[in-house]
Motif scaffolding. Sequence first.
Motif, PDB file in Angstrom:
ATOM      1  N   GLN A   1       0.833  -1.201   0.000  1.00 12.87           N
ATOM      2  CA  GLN A   1       0.000   0.000   0.000  1.00 12.87           C
ATOM      3  C   GLN A   1       0.873   1.258   0.000  1.00 12.87           C
ATOM      4  O   GLN A   1       1.981   1.246  -0.518  1.00 12.87           O
ATOM      5  CB  GLN A   1      -1.054  -0.050   1.112  1.00 12.87           C
ATOM      6  N   GLN A   2       0.367   2.382   0.546  1.00 15.18           N
ATOM      7  CA  GLN A   2       1.095   3.636   0.353  1.00 15.18           C
ATOM      8  C   GLN A   2       2.249   3.784   1.337  1.00 15.18           C
ATOM      9  O   GLN A   2       2.132   4.407   2.389  1.00 15.18           O
ATOM     10  CB  GLN A   2       0.192   4.876   0.435  1.00 15.18           C
ATOM     11  N   THR A   3       3.380   3.233   0.960  1.00 13.42           N
ATOM     12  CA  THR A   3       4.612   3.406   1.719  1.00 13.42           C
ATOM     13  C   THR A   3       5.227   4.764   1.393  1.00 13.42           C
ATOM     14  O   THR A   3       4.760   5.483   0.511  1.00 13.42           O
ATOM     15  CB  THR A   3       5.603   2.308   1.341  1.00 13.42           C
ATOM     16  N   ALA A   4       6.319   5.083   2.081  1.00 14.92           N
ATOM     17  CA  ALA A   4       7.005   6.346   1.800  1.00 14.92           C
ATOM     18  C   ALA A   4       7.506   6.423   0.354  1.00 14.92           C
ATOM     19  O   ALA A   4       7.361   7.471  -0.290  1.00 14.92           O
ATOM     20  CB  ALA A   4       8.153   6.543   2.790  1.00 14.92           C
ATOM     21  N   PRO A   5       8.099   5.359  -0.218  1.00 12.66           N
ATOM     22  CA  PRO A   5       8.497   5.445  -1.625  1.00 12.66           C
ATOM     23  C   PRO A   5       7.333   5.679  -2.578  1.00 12.66           C
ATOM     24  O   PRO A   5       7.465   6.420  -3.564  1.00 12.66           O
ATOM     25  CB  PRO A   5       9.173   4.089  -1.881  1.00 12.66           C
TER      26      PRO A   5
ATOM     27  N   THR B   1      -3.591   1.363   6.744  1.00 11.62           N
ATOM     28  CA  THR B   1      -2.595   0.299   6.876  1.00 11.62           C
ATOM     29  C   THR B   1      -1.474   0.471   5.855  1.00 11.62           C
ATOM     30  O   THR B   1      -1.715   0.648   4.662  1.00 11.62           O
ATOM     31  CB  THR B   1      -3.245  -1.088   6.675  1.00 11.62           C
ATOM     32  N   VAL B   2      -0.254   0.420   6.349  1.00  8.03           N
ATOM     33  CA  VAL B   2       0.943   0.386   5.504  1.00  8.03           C
ATOM     34  C   VAL B   2       1.788  -0.789   5.967  1.00  8.03           C
ATOM     35  O   VAL B   2       2.121  -0.887   7.151  1.00  8.03           O
ATOM     36  CB  VAL B   2       1.758   1.692   5.609  1.00  8.03           C
ATOM     37  N   LEU B   3       2.103  -1.684   5.057  1.00  7.29           N
ATOM     38  CA  LEU B   3       2.901  -2.853   5.408  1.00  7.29           C
ATOM     39  C   LEU B   3       4.383  -2.551   5.252  1.00  7.29           C
ATOM     40  O   LEU B   3       4.787  -1.798   4.364  1.00  7.29           O
ATOM     41  CB  LEU B   3       2.517  -4.035   4.504  1.00  7.29           C
ATOM     42  N   ALA B   4       5.176  -3.144   6.120  1.00  3.99           N
ATOM     43  CA  ALA B   4       6.624  -2.913   6.088  1.00  3.99           C
ATOM     44  C   ALA B   4       7.275  -3.737   4.988  1.00  3.99           C
ATOM     45  O   ALA B   4       6.766  -4.792   4.583  1.00  3.99           O
ATOM     46  CB  ALA B   4       7.228  -3.270   7.444  1.00  3.99           C
ATOM     47  N   TYR B   5       8.418  -3.254   4.528  1.00  2.98           N
ATOM     48  CA  TYR B   5       9.202  -3.989   3.540  1.00  2.98           C
ATOM     49  C   TYR B   5      10.037  -5.059   4.250  1.00  2.98           C
ATOM     50  O   TYR B   5      11.267  -5.022   4.266  1.00  2.98           O
ATOM     51  CB  TYR B   5      10.130  -3.035   2.785  1.00  2.98           C
ATOM     52  N   ASP B   6       9.352  -6.010   4.868  1.00  2.41           N
ATOM     53  CA  ASP B   6      10.035  -7.115   5.523  1.00  2.41           C
ATOM     54  C   ASP B   6       9.233  -8.386   5.258  1.00  2.41           C
ATOM     55  O   ASP B   6       8.226  -8.362   4.544  1.00  2.41           O
ATOM     56  CB  ASP B   6      10.202  -6.852   7.032  1.00  2.41           C
TER      57      ASP B   6
END
Length: 246
Positions: free
Chosen positions: A41-45, A74-79
């Motif tokens: 979803q809408q992450t910082a990048p 909801t924003v999911l982490a890049y992990d």
Amino acid sequence: MVITHQTHDIKTPTGVMRTYHYQPAEQGSYPCIIFYSEIFQQTAPIARSAAILASHGFHVLVPEVFHELNPIGTVLAYDDEGKDKGNEDKWTKQLEHHDSDTLALVDFAEQLAGCNGHVGAMGVCIGGHLAYRAALNPAIKAAFCLYATDIHSDSLPSEIGNGTLERMKDIQGEVHFVWGKQDPHVPMEGRLRIYTSCQRTGINFQWQEVNAQHAFMRDEGDRYDAALAMSMYQDAVALFSRCLTL
């Protein structure tokens, strides 16, 4: 251009869809780009990408692509945990629900103050697939699809089994495909299948293969290629300026 940012909660048949809106601060009549994110979803990048596009004279709408399956915001982490949850959402949501989201976004854009009524689509990863899928809607005049996953396999869930590739002939706008040659998610055989469909259906398309890995646009992580990303933004702006400002 200096830009502003706000949020909208758009009603869809499957629930409220939080949508992030980037636009030029100066009043005017600008086209709209629906920018579909990765599974996270809408992450910082993603937000930075949307801001770059908006600063070239576009309204940019970033919907939460899995709004039915997560709390608003909801924003999911890049992990690994974020990737597992995002992939679970990808295999849960029906393509037809993405289609109804696109309809809601198009309706919203066409009524948006300061919008010239022309709408395009852009996306990365699954968002590239959704931008392609959005182009099946005749209201979408252009789509810029970056390393779009799962088109070649026709494997995303569907309520009626209506294959995305089978429907390519319905596309009326122009589509620009960009693929990374080192992207394991869309191997050479998959790219060939999509390219063959483009030729067979006779759609208006551009095709570009670059020496890059998956997610080369994401300005976090070791796969980011800044020079290549800059070139892609320029190509996207050129496409949308040509197709959406008529």
